[in-house]
Design a protein around this motif. Structure first.
Motif, short mmCIF file in Angstrom:
data_model
loop_
_atom_site.label_atom_id
_atom_site.label_comp_id
_atom_site.label_asym_id
_atom_site.label_seq_id
_atom_site.Cartn_x
_atom_site.Cartn_y
_atom_site.Cartn_z
N ILE A 1 -50.40 70.26 -11.13
CA ILE A 1 -50.04 70.37 -12.81
C ILE A 1 -48.79 70.03 -13.18
O ILE A 1 -48.45 69.70 -13.96
CB ILE A 1 -50.87 71.80 -13.24
CG1 ILE A 1 -50.90 71.96 -14.67
CG2 ILE A 1 -49.95 72.85 -12.66
CD1 ILE A 1 -51.79 70.92 -15.18
N ASP A 2 -47.76 70.44 -12.14
CA ASP A 2 -46.57 70.36 -12.68
C ASP A 2 -45.73 69.93 -11.78
O ASP A 2 -45.39 70.33 -10.34
CB ASP A 2 -45.75 71.69 -13.35
CG ASP A 2 -44.66 71.38 -13.85
OD1 ASP A 2 -44.47 70.86 -15.09
OD2 ASP A 2 -43.65 72.00 -13.33
N HIS A 3 -44.72 68.59 -12.01
CA HIS A 3 -43.96 68.13 -10.78
C HIS A 3 -42.78 69.16 -10.38
O HIS A 3 -42.56 69.10 -9.29
CB HIS A 3 -43.44 66.78 -11.33
CG HIS A 3 -42.31 66.96 -12.49
ND1 HIS A 3 -42.81 67.01 -13.88
CD2 HIS A 3 -41.04 66.95 -12.69
CE1 HIS A 3 -41.89 67.36 -14.59
NE2 HIS A 3 -40.64 67.33 -13.90
N ALA A 4 -42.17 69.88 -11.30
CA ALA A 4 -41.37 70.54 -10.85
C ALA A 4 -41.78 71.92 -10.01
O ALA A 4 -41.31 72.49 -9.15
CB ALA A 4 -40.70 71.26 -12.19
N LEU A 5 -43.01 72.12 -10.38
CA LEU A 5 -43.76 73.33 -9.38
C LEU A 5 -43.65 72.75 -8.06
O LEU A 5 -43.49 73.64 -7.17
CB LEU A 5 -44.88 73.55 -10.11
CG LEU A 5 -45.85 74.77 -9.32
CD1 LEU A 5 -45.03 76.21 -9.23
CD2 LEU A 5 -47.14 75.07 -9.92
N VAL A 6 -44.11 71.42 -8.03
CA VAL A 6 -44.08 70.94 -6.54
C VAL A 6 -42.91 71.28 -5.73
O VAL A 6 -42.76 71.57 -4.67
CB VAL A 6 -44.41 69.47 -6.78
CG1 VAL A 6 -44.47 68.83 -5.34
CG2 VAL A 6 -45.84 69.18 -7.39
N THR A 7 -41.69 70.89 -6.55
CA THR A 7 -40.36 70.85 -5.99
C THR A 7 -40.10 72.26 -5.47
O THR A 7 -39.39 72.20 -4.77
CB THR A 7 -39.24 70.37 -6.95
OG1 THR A 7 -39.63 68.98 -7.10
CG2 THR A 7 -38.01 70.36 -6.36
N SER A 8 -40.61 73.30 -6.07
CA SER A 8 -40.34 74.70 -5.87
C SER A 8 -40.98 75.27 -4.78
O SER A 8 -40.42 75.92 -4.18
CB SER A 8 -40.38 75.54 -7.22
OG SER A 8 -39.33 75.09 -8.23
#
Length: 403
Positions: A275-282
């Motif tokens: 749902i969120d690209h930055a969540l993937v990074t984290s």
């Protein structure tokens, strides 16, 4: 009914609606807001939800059956059989009801619900790039001057880092990672509890494999074998149920191959997005995720705000087109088909040639006159035999997808 992944702003939306009602002149005593996830309401939720309205009308008995009461129930999934309660409320009382929560099926999916045909459902997602710009007071409409374009590009660099979840703005990198991870763990715990899953560790391991492989292919058989290799005794049917649960929670989404053949769809792998690209990074290990896969994830979430009909395509020669979107159309007209390749950089001539060839082959096969390559910064037009390919920077693509 307001649905969406945890942390996307459902509660904020309800409070904004309440504030607008008050500004428009609706008396405060005609508005009822209740967060049903409050631990102090445990007994009420499970034993006697009727007390909700009884308490309201005990305070204002003159309102009953004479004036409309606007009811806002947040985290409604905490109330067992909430559809039955809301249905009776709408049938027996003079009220308008808005509910919000995670893990709620849409009204068209809940075919057996007593609310079928009587409810409007919409989904709240993390902030889009345009909403992110609006929140910072950055103008993004109409022709852009050089200064505006540079300002938007700079803002995109920030959006790329923080993502769309409301609570991430203003946090430093370490705080943001911890906040994302806490939200991720809470969402998974909610899925496990809501579905009463007896193999919680297997669900967590599955979710981590999927987010580590954002933008990549998977098959249910491969996922089942992977979980078994970790010592989990699971069945394919359970893995399928968990994949549906991730999607219901608004967390992870699967994309099929673009085809009219059910057989071809069933034998080909699917692709997964978050749902969120930055969540993937984290939350991912970072071993398999890179800028291209994160960029593709961002393009997917932008398309998903426009249409649920998103696929990938394989040409007859085996070349892949990352995303195929069927755009909404007016009645009587065919849906427009959008073909999209995602590649952060086309600086390498071999990479550029490969991306253009894949897209041009698909354009011929699907009779689509225009294709799109989304890049980090490149902006150009490429003429091919069947039409043209627009190479656009990602920030511009995001704004054009949400006029």
């Amino acid at each position: 009914m307001v649905t969406g992944v945890r942390g996307s702003g459902k509660t904020t939306l309800l409070r904004q609606c309440i504030r607008q009602l008050i500004v428009s002149g609706v008396p405060r005593e005609n508005i009822l807001y209740l967060n049903l996830a409050d631990d102090r309401l445990y007994w009420l939720r499970h034993e006697n939800p009727d007390l909700i309205l009884e308490a309201c009308f005990e305070l204002h008995p003159q309102k009953r059956s004479s004036e409309t009461v606007r009811c806002f129930f947040d985290e409604v999934q905490a109330l067992p059989h909430w559809q039955l309660f809301i249905n009776r409320l709408m049938r027996t009382e003079k009220c308008e009801v808005t509910v919000a929560g995670s893990l709620l099926p849409s009204s068209d999916e809940e075919t057996a619900s007593p609310l079928t045909g009587r409810i409007v459902s919409w989904e709240i997602s993390p902030l889009s790039f345009r909403e992110f710009l609006d929140g910072r007071g950055i103008e993004s409409d109409g022709p852009l001057s050089t200064k505006q374009r540079l300002t938007i590009q700079k803002a995109f660099d920030v959006y790329w880092q923080v993502g769309g979840f409301l609570g991430m703005n203003g946090l430093d990198q370490l705080q943001r990672i911890k906040a994302h991870q806490a939200n991720w763990n809470t969402i998974l715990a909610s899925i496990i509890g809501h579905h009463n899953i007896s193999h919680p560790r297997a669900v967590i391991d599955l979710a981590h494999w999927l987010v580590d492989n954002t933008g990549s292919y998977y098959s249910v058989s491969h996922l089942t074998d992977y979980l078994k290799s970790l010592g989990h005794r699971v069945r394919k049917s359970s893995v399928v149920d968990w994949l549906v649960a991730f999607e219901d929670a608004g967390l992870l989404f699967s994309v099929n191959i673009f085809s009219n053949s059910p057989t071809r769809i069933s034998v080909n792998p699917r692709k997964v997005y978050c749902i969120d690209h930055a969540l993937v990074t984290s939350v991912s290990s970072g071993i398999l995720t890179n800028r291209d896969s994160l960029l593709e994830n961002l393009v997917f979430t932008a398309l998903r705000r426009v249409t649920p009909e998103i696929f990938y395509h394989k040409t007859k020669t085996g070349r892949e087109v990352d995303l195929v979107a069927l755009l909404p159309s007016v009645p009587g007209q065919e849906q427009a088909v959008m073909l999209i390749q995602v590649c952060a950089s086309l600086a390498d001539p071999r990479v550029k040639q490969s991306e253009v060839r894949s897209l041009s082959e698909a354009m011929v096969e699907l009779a689509v006159a225009e294709g799109t390559i989304v890049t980090w910064r490149t902006d150009e037009t490429i003429t091919v035999g069947f039409g043209t390919i627009q190479v656009v920077p990602v920030w511009r693509f995001l704004l054009e997808m949400e006029p």
